[in-house]
Design an enzyme around this catalytic site. Structure first.
Site, PDB file in Angstrom:
ATOM      1  CG  HIS A 188      -0.450  -0.409  -4.511  1.00  0.00           C
ATOM      2  ND1 HIS A 188      -1.813  -0.573  -4.546  1.00  0.00           N
ATOM      3  CD2 HIS A 188      -0.017  -1.112  -3.432  1.00  0.00           C
ATOM      4  CE1 HIS A 188      -2.184  -1.344  -3.542  1.00  0.00           C
ATOM      5  NE2 HIS A 188      -1.108  -1.669  -2.851  1.00  0.00           N
ATOM      6  CG  ASN A 198      -1.043  -2.994  -9.019  1.00  0.00           C
ATOM      7  OD1 ASN A 198      -0.208  -2.194  -9.421  1.00  0.00           O
ATOM      8  ND2 ASN A 198      -1.249  -4.152  -9.612  1.00  0.00           N
ATOM      9  CG  ASP A 203       4.094  -2.745  -2.594  1.00  0.00           C
ATOM     10  OD1 ASP A 203       4.113  -2.650  -1.352  1.00  0.00           O
ATOM     11  OD2 ASP A 203       3.226  -3.391  -3.210  1.00  0.00           O
TER      12      ASP A 203
END
Length: 392
Positions: A218, A221, A277
């Site tokens: 990700h 992040n 996610d």
């Protein structure tokens, strides 16, 4: 439906190019060919799609839950089935159920469930993603800091043993908790190693790429950011041609302008691909759930702990496709590659997933011109349909 059929009436995207006035021929769960609409072999069952488009099924490498369950809370084959089934209506035909940092016992149970799911050939099950526990507490995100720990010999051996009995194994680690030699050993055993939840700088991230890591989890992040004097892990992911990177395209985790900049700057041949996610909420109307004993709240398109920390995403794959196409401004072909071909390449599965060619899996998504999912096939078996009519 017979074991040999042809889907007609839609534009076909094969992962590279578009085909008009064509038919997709499927045989025994595999793609046989793309032929002219008037050249479908005699005796082959024709299924009229009613327009729109056909694209390779979506491949999601980071799925924590769906259908009301989290893999962490119920690490069993029934939960894997539920998660795969919950994501199919959104175009996902292959996914990695993802275990967030947890105890050794829960991890072992998840691996055992993955082995059973593979043996039972659960539709949509691709393998496992173990996100943690070998992360950085400084970039823990929603992971429980009490469960984060360095990788030791026993954990390395467990991962290598798990890979021998799982079709695909991806693990997210942080350089702060894992030595480069361990990464090399994991990669040599066939494990895909992704860097994430880390404060590592650019040079250290590049060193881990040299050791065999091929992915970043990700992007932007839970990682060190791009700065004027230190590009961080985010900068290494973009600047390193061997690193694929997942990204959460919900407009909450990453600003669309940041996404556009990263996509323009990414050095190849590795690519940025989309992940959801996703958590337990997908396919449900639930407003909260628990993660490692902590409540996660669903509100205004996001999932957050009580302190406001993002905890996964309330996102499905077709919504991510719409976002990068309509908001970020990507060409539809590229948006579709980001959910099919590129994630398949990232885990070494593009010989059978993410494209239509002779012998690839007949994992198919039928989309309307407005990018609504109208039908889904996994290995030639229809698992979801809206308005798909059977023809003569």
């Amino acid at each position: 439906m017979s074991d040999r059929f042809a889907l007609t009436g839609a534009r076909i995207f094969d992962g590279d190019d578009w085909h008009d006035d064509a038919a997709l021929v499927v045989r025994d769960g595999l793609v046989e060919a793309i032929v002219a609409a008037g050249a479908v072999p005699s005796g082959v069952e024709r299924i009229e799609t009613g327009g729109g488009m056909l694209a390779p099924g979506f491949v999601d490498l980071q799925v924590n839950g769906g259908g009301g369950v989290m893999l962490n809370d119920h690490p069993d084959v029934a939960s894997i089935e539920t998660i795969c089934r919950a994501h199919a209506p959104f175009g996902t035909t292959a996914l990695l159920p993802t275990l967030i940092t947890d105890t050794p016992a829960i991890t072992a149970a998840a691996v055992a469930a993955g082995v059973e799911a593979a043996q039972q050939k659960v539709p949509g099950f691709l393998g496992l993603h173990l996100e943690g526990p070998h992360l950085s507490i400084a970039r823990k995100g929603a992971h429980d800091p009490a469960l984060i720990r360095p990788m030791l010999d026993a954990e390395q051996a467990m991962l290598i043993a798990a890979r021998k009995i799982l079709p695909v194994l991806l693990t997210t680690v942080a350089p702060e908790s894992v030595e480069p030699a361990r990464v090399s050993a994991l990669v040599e055993a066939g494990i895909v190693v992704s860097l994430g939840h880390s404060d590592a700088g650019y040079a250290k991230a590049r060193a881990f790429a040299d050791a065999g890591a091929t992915m970043v989890t990700h992007l932007f992040n839970a990682m060190s950011q791009i700065g004027n004097r230190e590009p961080g892990l985010a900068g290494a992911a973009i600047d390193t041609g061997t690193l694929f990177a997942g990204i959460i395209a919900d407009g909450i985790h990453v600003d669309p302008a940041t996404m556009a900049i990263a996509l323009r700057a990414k050095q190849g041949p590795a690519r940025i691909f989309l992940v959801t996610d996703a958590m337990a909420t997908i396919g449900t109307d639930m407003t909260s759930f628990t993660l490692n004993g902590r409540s996660v709240y669903r509100k205004e398109g996001s999932l957050r702990l009580a302190d406001g920390t993002l905890a996964g995403a309330d996102l499905d794959m077709i919504s991510a496709v719409r976002f990068v196409h309509r908001v970020v401004g990507l060409d539809l072909s590229e948006a579709l590659r980001m959910v099919s071909l590129y994630p398949a390449q990232a885990i070494g599965q593009s010989h059978r997933l993410g494209r239509f060619a002779n012998g690839t899996a007949a994992d198919i998504v039928a989309l309307s011109d407005e990018l609504d999912v109208r039908g889904v096939w996994i290995e030639g078996k229809r698992v979801f349909e809206v308005g798909v009519a059977k023809g003569a």
